[in-house]
Motif scaffolding. Structure first.
Motif, PDB file in Angstrom:
ATOM      1  N   HIS A 109      -4.377  41.534 -69.161  1.00 37.19           N
ATOM      2  CA  HIS A 109      -5.638  41.459 -68.413  1.00 37.19           C
ATOM      3  C   HIS A 109      -5.676  42.549 -67.362  1.00 37.19           C
ATOM      4  O   HIS A 109      -4.645  42.997 -66.861  1.00 37.19           O
ATOM      5  N   SER A 110      -6.887  42.979 -67.056  1.00 35.41           N
ATOM      6  CA  SER A 110      -7.068  44.089 -66.115  1.00 35.41           C
ATOM      7  C   SER A 110      -7.148  43.592 -64.672  1.00 35.41           C
ATOM      8  O   SER A 110      -7.394  42.411 -64.411  1.00 35.41           O
ATOM      9  N   ALA A 111      -6.988  44.526 -63.762  1.00 36.92           N
ATOM     10  CA  ALA A 111      -7.143  44.221 -62.337  1.00 36.92           C
ATOM     11  C   ALA A 111      -8.577  43.795 -62.049  1.00 36.92           C
ATOM     12  O   ALA A 111      -8.815  42.885 -61.247  1.00 36.92           O
ATOM     13  N   ALA A 112      -9.537  44.415 -62.708  1.00 37.26           N
ATOM     14  CA  ALA A 112     -10.943  44.046 -62.505  1.00 37.26           C
ATOM     15  C   ALA A 112     -11.204  42.616 -62.982  1.00 37.26           C
ATOM     16  O   ALA A 112     -11.925  41.858 -62.321  1.00 37.26           O
ATOM     17  N   GLN A 113     -10.601  42.245 -64.112  1.00 34.28           N
ATOM     18  CA  GLN A 113     -10.752  40.865 -64.587  1.00 34.28           C
ATOM     19  C   GLN A 113     -10.174  39.890 -63.564  1.00 34.28           C
ATOM     20  O   GLN A 113     -10.796  38.872 -63.252  1.00 34.28           O
ATOM     21  N   LEU A 114      -8.984  40.192 -63.052  1.00 32.68           N
ATOM     22  CA  LEU A 114      -8.365  39.314 -62.067  1.00 32.68           C
ATOM     23  C   LEU A 114      -9.249  39.179 -60.832  1.00 32.68           C
ATOM     24  O   LEU A 114      -9.443  38.074 -60.320  1.00 32.68           O
ATOM     25  N   ALA A 115      -9.790  40.285 -60.355  1.00 29.38           N
ATOM     26  CA  ALA A 115     -10.672  40.226 -59.182  1.00 29.38           C
ATOM     27  C   ALA A 115     -11.872  39.321 -59.462  1.00 29.38           C
ATOM     28  O   ALA A 115     -12.256  38.512 -58.605  1.00 29.38           O
ATOM     29  N   ASP A 116     -12.441  39.429 -60.658  1.00 29.32           N
ATOM     30  CA  ASP A 116     -13.574  38.566 -61.028  1.00 29.32           C
ATOM     31  C   ASP A 116     -13.149  37.101 -61.083  1.00 29.32           C
ATOM     32  O   ASP A 116     -13.870  36.224 -60.600  1.00 29.32           O
ATOM     33  N   TRP A 117     -12.002  36.821 -61.668  1.00 40.25           N
ATOM     34  CA  TRP A 117     -11.522  35.436 -61.774  1.00 40.25           C
ATOM     35  C   TRP A 117     -11.300  34.829 -60.388  1.00 40.25           C
ATOM     36  O   TRP A 117     -11.659  33.685 -60.143  1.00 40.25           O
ATOM     37  N   LEU A 118     -10.688  35.596 -59.502  1.00 33.83           N
ATOM     38  CA  LEU A 118     -10.438  35.095 -58.147  1.00 33.83           C
ATOM     39  C   LEU A 118     -11.757  34.810 -57.432  1.00 33.83           C
ATOM     40  O   LEU A 118     -11.888  33.788 -56.752  1.00 33.83           O
ATOM     41  N   ALA A 119     -12.731  35.695 -57.601  1.00 38.31           N
ATOM     42  CA  ALA A 119     -14.037  35.482 -56.978  1.00 38.31           C
ATOM     43  C   ALA A 119     -14.700  34.218 -57.532  1.00 38.31           C
ATOM     44  O   ALA A 119     -15.255  33.417 -56.770  1.00 38.31           O
ATOM     45  N   GLU A 120     -14.611  34.014 -58.847  1.00 41.39           N
ATOM     46  CA  GLU A 120     -15.189  32.817 -59.470  1.00 41.39           C
ATOM     47  C   GLU A 120     -14.553  31.542 -58.924  1.00 41.39           C
ATOM     48  O   GLU A 120     -15.212  30.514 -58.805  1.00 41.39           O
ATOM     49  N   LEU A 121     -13.263  31.627 -58.602  1.00 41.68           N
ATOM     50  CA  LEU A 121     -12.531  30.465 -58.092  1.00 41.68           C
ATOM     51  C   LEU A 121     -12.677  30.303 -56.578  1.00 41.68           C
ATOM     52  O   LEU A 121     -12.153  29.350 -56.004  1.00 41.68           O
ATOM     53  N   GLY A 122     -13.364  31.228 -55.939  1.00 38.83           N
ATOM     54  CA  GLY A 122     -13.524  31.157 -54.493  1.00 38.83           C
ATOM     55  C   GLY A 122     -12.263  31.518 -53.737  1.00 38.83           C
ATOM     56  O   GLY A 122     -12.078  31.129 -52.580  1.00 38.83           O
ATOM     57  N   VAL A 123     -11.386  32.291 -54.359  1.00 37.97           N
ATOM     58  CA  VAL A 123     -10.126  32.712 -53.749  1.00 37.97           C
ATOM     59  C   VAL A 123     -10.366  34.032 -53.019  1.00 37.97           C
ATOM     60  O   VAL A 123     -11.021  34.939 -53.552  1.00 37.97           O
ATOM     61  N   ALA A 124      -9.844  34.146 -51.823  1.00 36.24           N
ATOM     62  CA  ALA A 124      -9.970  35.390 -51.067  1.00 36.24           C
ATOM     63  C   ALA A 124      -9.322  36.530 -51.853  1.00 36.24           C
ATOM     64  O   ALA A 124      -8.301  36.323 -52.523  1.00 36.24           O
ATOM     65  N   PRO A 125      -9.882  37.708 -51.788  1.00 37.53           N
ATOM     66  CA  PRO A 125      -9.267  38.839 -52.499  1.00 37.53           C
ATOM     67  C   PRO A 125      -7.883  39.144 -51.929  1.00 37.53           C
ATOM     68  O   PRO A 125      -7.598  38.827 -50.771  1.00 37.53           O
ATOM     69  N   PRO A 126      -7.034  39.775 -52.722  1.00 38.25           N
ATOM     70  CA  PRO A 126      -5.705  40.135 -52.224  1.00 38.25           C
ATOM     71  C   PRO A 126      -5.815  41.146 -51.085  1.00 38.25           C
ATOM     72  O   PRO A 126      -6.857  41.791 -50.917  1.00 38.25           O
ATOM     73  N   PRO A 127      -4.740  41.309 -50.300  1.00 37.87           N
ATOM     74  CA  PRO A 127      -4.794  42.223 -49.165  1.00 37.87           C
ATOM     75  C   PRO A 127      -4.876  43.693 -49.567  1.00 37.87           C
ATOM     76  O   PRO A 127      -5.194  44.544 -48.744  1.00 37.87           O
ATOM     77  N   VAL A 128      -4.584  43.988 -50.823  1.00 37.31           N
ATOM     78  CA  VAL A 128      -4.644  45.354 -51.337  1.00 37.31           C
ATOM     79  C   VAL A 128      -5.705  45.386 -52.430  1.00 37.31           C
ATOM     80  O   VAL A 128      -5.729  44.515 -53.300  1.00 37.31           O
ATOM     81  N   ARG A 129      -6.579  46.357 -52.383  1.00 37.30           N
ATOM     82  CA  ARG A 129      -7.666  46.461 -53.349  1.00 37.30           C
ATOM     83  C   ARG A 129      -7.143  46.565 -54.778  1.00 37.30           C
ATOM     84  O   ARG A 129      -6.151  47.248 -55.035  1.00 37.30           O
ATOM     85  N   CYS A 130      -7.802  45.885 -55.692  1.00 37.63           N
ATOM     86  CA  CYS A 130      -7.486  46.000 -57.115  1.00 37.63           C
ATOM     87  C   CYS A 130      -8.004  47.350 -57.605  1.00 37.63           C
ATOM     88  O   CYS A 130      -9.199  47.631 -57.489  1.00 37.63           O
ATOM     89  N   LEU A 131      -7.120  48.167 -58.100  1.00 38.03           N
ATOM     90  CA  LEU A 131      -7.469  49.482 -58.643  1.00 38.03           C
ATOM     91  C   LEU A 131      -6.870  49.625 -60.032  1.00 38.03           C
ATOM     92  O   LEU A 131      -5.823  49.042 -60.326  1.00 38.03           O
ATOM     93  N   ALA A 132      -7.501  50.416 -60.843  1.00 40.26           N
ATOM     94  CA  ALA A 132      -6.944  50.717 -62.167  1.00 40.26           C
ATOM     95  C   ALA A 132      -5.665  51.531 -61.998  1.00 40.26           C
ATOM     96  O   ALA A 132      -5.541  52.338 -61.069  1.00 40.26           O
ATOM     97  N   ILE A 133      -4.728  51.326 -62.900  1.00 41.39           N
ATOM     98  CA  ILE A 133      -3.451  52.053 -62.849  1.00 41.39           C
ATOM     99  C   ILE A 133      -3.687  53.555 -62.780  1.00 41.39           C
ATOM    100  O   ILE A 133      -3.056  54.260 -61.987  1.00 41.39           O
TER     101      ILE A 133
END
Length: 167
Positions: A109-133
């Protein structure tokens, strides 16, 4: 990308990374797992997330494999190795991968997918921005995501974050 884009052996390595992610979840850690494979297809090292169990936010499996490779492999062996990982590397792990001179990355799974999943769950984003490798390590060969495995990992992340809210 689909599972059909990988050889059966490569898909097996990626499945192992997903299994390690599930193992991390069972021990209270976020579901991430990674497998380092040599050019000959042999597993060299593997690890799972240990951030919560070791109370250290840098205990990502991708970072651990980069450190292991820097210590145990020649530059040529590192360059021809592949990291199969449940989730696309975070910026810290991407940088470690690049500095260690490791080769290709295959992720479920991609970092963008994880960011979307966390947002859907109402989880605060990680302290470091999700970026593509490749935003961190330009030119690195990268393959992913693999939708069938990403769906399984989405469920693991949902389980982790729901149980974390209940605590």
């Amino acid at each position: 990308m689909t599972a059909a884009d990988l050889t059966p052996i490569e898909l097996g390595h990626l499945e192992r990374a997903v299994h390690l992610a599930a193992e991390a979840l069972r021990t209270g850690d976020e579901p991430f797992g990674s497998v380092l494979v040599g050019a000959d297809g042999q597993v060299l090292a593997e690890d799972r997330n240990r951030v919560h169990s070791l109370d250290d936010p840098t205990q990502h499996p991708e970072f651990a494999l980069a450190r292991w490779a820097a210590t145990h492999l020649t530059p040529e062996q590192r360059a021809t190795a592949t990291v199969f990982t449940s989730g696309e590397h975070c910026p810290m792990c991407s940088a470690a991968h690049g500095w260690a001179g490791l080769g290709r990355i295959v992720y479920a799974h991609s970092a963008a997918q994880l960011a979307d999943w966390l947002a859907e769950l109402g989880v605060a984003p990680p302290p470091v921005r999700c970026l593509a490798i490749q935003d961190i390590v330009p030119g690195l060969p990268v393959q992913g995501p693999v939708p069938a495995l990403a769906d399984r990992l989405r469920g693991l992340h949902r389980t982790f974050h729901r149980s974390a809210r209940e605590q």
